[in-house]
Design an enzyme around this catalytic site. Structure first.
Site, short mmCIF file in Angstrom:
data_model
loop_
_atom_site.label_atom_id
_atom_site.label_comp_id
_atom_site.label_asym_id
_atom_site.label_seq_id
_atom_site.Cartn_x
_atom_site.Cartn_y
_atom_site.Cartn_z
N TYR A 569 0.84 -1.20 0.00
CA TYR A 569 0.00 0.00 0.00
C TYR A 569 0.87 1.25 0.00
CZ TYR A 569 -3.51 -3.35 1.64
OH TYR A 569 -4.35 -4.42 1.77
N GLN A 577 -10.18 5.34 -1.85
CA GLN A 577 -10.59 3.94 -1.72
C GLN A 577 -9.35 3.07 -1.52
OE1 GLN A 577 -13.73 3.46 -1.34
NE2 GLN A 577 -13.64 1.27 -0.87
N LEU A 578 -9.34 2.41 -0.39
CA LEU A 578 -8.20 1.57 -0.04
C LEU A 578 -7.89 0.60 -1.18
CD1 LEU A 578 -6.19 0.75 2.24
CD2 LEU A 578 -7.81 -1.06 2.81
N HIS A 579 -6.66 0.62 -1.64
CA HIS A 579 -6.29 -0.29 -2.72
C HIS A 579 -4.91 -0.86 -2.50
CE1 HIS A 579 -5.22 3.84 -3.98
NE2 HIS A 579 -4.20 3.31 -4.61
N LEU A 580 -4.82 -2.14 -2.78
CA LEU A 580 -3.55 -2.86 -2.66
C LEU A 580 -2.90 -2.91 -4.04
CD1 LEU A 580 -1.65 -4.90 -1.09
CD2 LEU A 580 -3.15 -6.71 -1.98
#
Length: 682
Positions: A569, A577-580
Site C-alpha cells: 500500500y 478507496q483503499l487499494h492494494l
DNA sequence: GTTCTAGAAC
DNA sequence: GTTCTAGAAC
C-alpha cells in the site's frame, strides 16, 4: 567569492627600477582575458604589453613561438606583459612561465567564469549568433574547459589570482591597475576555491560571515589544518562563525586521552601525516561525499587513493551513503597501505550540509539549518572518535593486560586495532560504529520549524462529501481522485476495466501500470479510503485483499515465471478507496515517469502487505510513513541501491540490473516469485 | 492519479 | 538546441 587579499602595492623605495611581470591569463574563450588586459592597460601607470596570440600575426592569429619572442623582447625593454591566450593546461603555460627569472615575476590570473557566460560572450563576439555557431562555440568552450588544469605555484608562478565571478575580476583589475612601475604584489595563491570539493566552497559561501581563506596554497603536500585534541580549546561548540570552521571543540574532545589523535584536514595531504610529517594519527576524518565513494578530487580522493580498495570495501560494509550532518566510522583493514604505512586505524567519513540543489536535502541558503547540520556533523565526528577510543581502550586494556605498560597512547590504539581486526569483531562492531545520530529533536524549536505554515489542506478540515471527521490530518479528495471509489462502489458499470468482483474486493489493472504487471485490489467498504482508516476490524478484509492479490500473482507467474511481485500500500494514496498494489518488480513501463512514481513503490512510502497485516494484527493499525520527503528522495535502484540522477538514467539502469534484492525485501515473503525460482536469489 | 508546460539543466 | 523536472490545473 570574497577575496581577502592584501593587495596594497608594496613600493620598494630602495629600488630604482621595478621588476617587470609576466601575467599569464588563464581562461576559456569569452572569459574576458582581453578585456581584462585592455582595462588594466588603460588605467595603469606601469608600461604593459599585451601579447595576444589571436592577433599577433599582423592582426591575425599567430603562433606560440611568436608570442614567446614578443614577450621576451618586451621584458627586455623593462615592460610588463600580459600573455593573452587560453593557457588552460600546464603544458601550454610552461614555456611562458620560463620567461620568469629572479628579476621577472610570473603571475597567473585565472578567469574561471561560468561556462555559460564564456559561451554567450564568444558567440556574440564573433557575430555568429544563431544555433549552429552557438552550438559550435559551446562545444569548443566546453571541450576546453573539460581539459582545464588550474595553475599551481609549483609550476613556477610567484602569484596566482583566481577569479570566479565578475566581482573577483573587478578586484583583480583594481589590483593590477593600481600597480605602479615600481610596485610589487605579494606572492602566493589568492582567491581559489578549494579545488577538492565544491561542497566546501558552498559552505563558505553559505556562511557569509566566513572569510574564504585568501591564501589557499595549492601545494599538495601542505597540511592546512591537522588537529589533535591537545590543541582544541575547552569551550562550548558554536559553529556559526568562521572561527569554528577549522577549530574543533566540544564535549567529545574531553573524553580523549593523551596521545590519541584525530586529524581533520580541510585540504592538503592528510594521508602522509606520519611518513612526511612524523605525526602519529590513528584516526582521520574525511569530508566525504554522500555516496561514500572515492573520487571527486581533494581530500576524499586522496584518502581513498592512499587507503586503496580496502577502504571502499570497508566503507560499504558500514554504510551505503551518508546524510548531511552524519558520520560513519570505518575501521581500516590492516591490508590498507594507510594502515601499514601511516598507522591509520580508522577513517571517519563525515558529510556537511548539501549545497547541491539537485539533491533533495539541498540547503538552499538556509543559514540556521546549515549551522545545525554543521554542528551535527562535528558532533557526529567526535562521537565517532570517542566511540573508537572507548572501544579500543577496552580492547587495548585486555590485550595489554600482561604486557609492559606503553606510555604512548597512540601505540596503544594501533595495537588495539590490530587485535580487533578479526572478521568476527569487525562484524560485531559494525553497529557500534554507526553514528547516524538523529539530533532533530534537539533542533526542534528552530525558526524554520516553528514558523512553518501548515497548509489548510493538512489541517483537519473536512470535505463533507467525501471525507470524514477523525481529528487527524486529512485532506479532501479531488474530483480526479474518485475514480477507484466509484469503481469499488459500482463495479458492474465499469466492466470494461474490472477483472474480478467479489463482495469484498474488486480487481482491476492499474489504468497507468508502472510495471509489466500492475494490479489494484480495491476494498469495497464505504468509508475505507486509505490505510489510515484501517483498524483491527478490517484485518480479515486485508487478508482477503492479500490473498486475492497472491492468486493473481500466481496466474501471472504461470504466464511469465521470471516476474517478481511485491504487494503493498501507499502510505498516503492519491486515489480514494483503499487499494492494494500488486506490482511486478521490473518497473518496465512508459507510465513510470517521475520521481514520485518511483519512490512511491521503492521507499518506505510503500508498505508491504505482509507488514501491514502483521501490524494491524498486533497493534490494530499500520504504521504509516506519511513523509512527503520520501517521494522526493534520490532515485535508487531497488536491487543494488545505486543512485541515479534522473528517471531516464534510472530506467536504463534497472532494465539491466540483475543484482539481488536487498536483504530486507528477501525476508518475510515481501517478494513473491515463481516456485521454480524460489531457491534462486532474486 | 495524469497532462501540460515553463524553465532549469545539460 | 534537447532533455528533464516540478508545479499547476484538472
Amino acid at each position: 567569492m570574497e577575496m581577502e587579499i592584501d593587495d596594497t602595492p608594496k613600493p620598494k623605495g630602495e629600488e630604482t627600477k621595478g621588476k617587470p611581470i609576466v601575467v599569464i591569463l588563464v581562461g576559456a574563450p569569452g572569459s574576458g582575458k582581453s578585456t581584462f588586459c585592455e582595462q588594466v592597460m588603460a588605467s595603469s601607470t606601469r608600461p604593459w604589453v599585451r601579447i595576444c596570440q589571436d592577433t599577433i600575426g599582423n592582426g591575425k592569429s599567430g603562433t606560440k613561438s611568436q608570442c614567446l619572442k614578443s614577450a621576451a623582447s618586451a621584458l627586455n625593454d623593462g615592460k610588463s606583459v600580459f600573455i593573452d591566450r587560453c593557457n588552460l593546461d600546464r603544458e601550454q603555460r610552461a614555456e611562458f612561465v620560463k620567461l620568469g627569472n629572479p628579476n621577472v615575476d610570473v603571475h597567473a590570473i585565472v578567469l574561471d567564469l561560468p561556462a555559460k557566460l564564456c559561451i554567450s560572450r564568444s558567440v556574440k563576439r564573433t557575430g555568429h549568433e544563431g544555433n549552429l555557431q552557438g552550438g559550435k562555440a559551446a562545444a569548443v568552450v566546453n571541450r576546453m574547459l573539460q581539459k582545464k588544469e588550474f595553475p599551481k605555484l609549483s609550476e613556477g608562478f610567484t602569484r596566482i589570482t583566481f577569479c570566479q565571478n565578475e566581482s573577483d575580476v573587478q578586484a583583480a583589475h583594481n589590483t593590477y591597475s593600481a600597480l605602479g612601475p615600481l610596485d610589487t604584489l605579494p606572492n602566493g595563491s589568492f582567491g581559489q576555491k578549494n579545488p577538492d570539493a565544491k561542497i566546501q566552497l558552498g559552505i563558505m559561501r553559505f556562511l557569509k560571515k566566513v572569510e574564504v581563506p585568501a591564501n589557499t596554497v595549492s601545494d599538495a603536500n601542505s597540511i592546512q589544518s591537522s588537529v589533535s585534541h591537545k590543541n582544541t580549546e575547552e569551550k562550548e561548540p558554536s559553529y556559526k562563525g568562521h572561527d569554528n570552521i577549522s577549530s574543533f571543540s566540544g564535549n567529545a574532545s574531553k573524553e580523549l586521552k593523551e596521545g590519541e589523535n584525530l586529524a581533520v584536514c580541510s585540504s592538503g595531504d592528510i594521508t602522509k601525516l606520519y611518513s612526511e610529517g612524523g605525526l602519529r594519527c590513528n584516526v582521520i576524518a574525511n569530508a566525504a561525499n554522500w555516496r561514500l565513494k572515492p573520487g571527486g578530487g581533494g581530500v576524499n580522493a586522496a584518502i581513498f587513493n592512499a587507503a586503496g580498495p580496502a577502504l571502499e570495501v570497508a566503507t560499504k560494509e558500514q554504510a551505503q551513503s551518508l546524510h548531511p550532518g552524519k558520520a560513519v566510522v570505518v575501521p581500516l583493514p590492516s591490508t590498507s597501505p594507510l594502515f601499514s604505512r601511516e598507522g591509520v586505524t580508522h577513517v571517519i567519513h563525515v558529510l556537511g550540509p548539501n549545497m547541491n540543489q539537485h539533491r533533495p536535502n539541498f540547503l538552499n541558503n538556509d543559514y540556521i539549518k546549515g549551522c545545525q547540520i554543521l554542528r551535527e556533523a562535528y558532533t557526529s565526528l567526535f562521537e565517532g572518535f570517542a566511540s573508537i577510543i572507548r572501544t579500543q581502550g577496552k580492547l587495548a586494556k585486555v590485550s595489554n593486560e600482561n604486557l609492559d605498560s606503553n606510555p604512548s597512547g597512540a601505540q596503544e590504539v594501533i595495537e588495539g586495532a590490530n587485535t580487533k581486526h578479526s572478521p568476527n569483531n569487525d562484524q560485531k562492531s559494525k553497529r557500534e560504529h554507526e553514528h547516524d545520530y538523529d539530533r532533530s529533536k534537539k533542533c526542534k524549536g528552530s525558526q524554520d520549524e516553528i514558523g512553518a505554515d501548515i497548509p489548510e489542506s493538512k489541517i483537519g478540515k473536512v470535505d463533507k462529501n467525501n471525507d470524514k471527521i477523525d481529528g487527524s490530518m486529512t485532506k479532501a479528495w479531488g474530483s480526479w481522485a474518485q475514480a477507484l471509489h466509484k469503481i469499488a462502489m459500482h463495479p458492474q458499470t465499469h466492466k470494461d476495466v474490472v477483472l474480478e468482483i467479489s463482495d469484498d474486493v474488486v480487481v482491476l489493472n492499474d489504468l497507468y501500470p508502472k510495471a509489466r504487471r500492475h494490479l489494484l485490489v480495491l476494498a469495497r467498504s464505504e468509508g475505507l479510503d486509505r490505510l489510515s482508516d484501517v483498524s483491527k476490524d478490517h484485518l480479515q478484509l486485508l487478508k482477503t485483499m492479500h490473498n486475492v492479490g497472491l492468486k493473481w500473482v500466481e496466474k501471472f507467474l504461470q504466464e511469465d515465471a521470471s516476474l517478481i511481485f511485491r504487494l503493498g500500500y501507499h502510505s498516503v494514496p492519491s486515489m480514494r478507496q483503499l487499494h492494494l498494489h500488486v506490482i511486478s518488480q521490473d518497473f518496465d513501463s512508459k507510465n513510470l515517469k517521475n520521481k514520485k512514481h518511483w519512490n512511491s513503490f521503492n521507499t518506505a512510502f510503500f508498505l508491504d502487505s505482509v507488514d501491514v497485516l502483521e501490524e494491524v494484527s498486533s497493534h490494530g493499525k499500520a504504521t504509516l510513513r506519511d513523509d512527503e520527503s520520501l517521494l522526493s528522495m534520490e532515485l535508487r535502484c531497488h536491487r543494488c541501491r545505486s543512485a541515479h540522477p534522473n528517471i531516464p538514467r534510472l530506467k536504463s539502469h534497472i532494465s539491466n540490473c540483475q543484482a539481488p534484492f536487498p536483504p530486507s525485501l528477501l525476508q518475510n515473503s515481501r517478494l513473491v516469485l515463481a516456485p521454480c525460482n524460489a531457491g534462486i536469489d532474486p
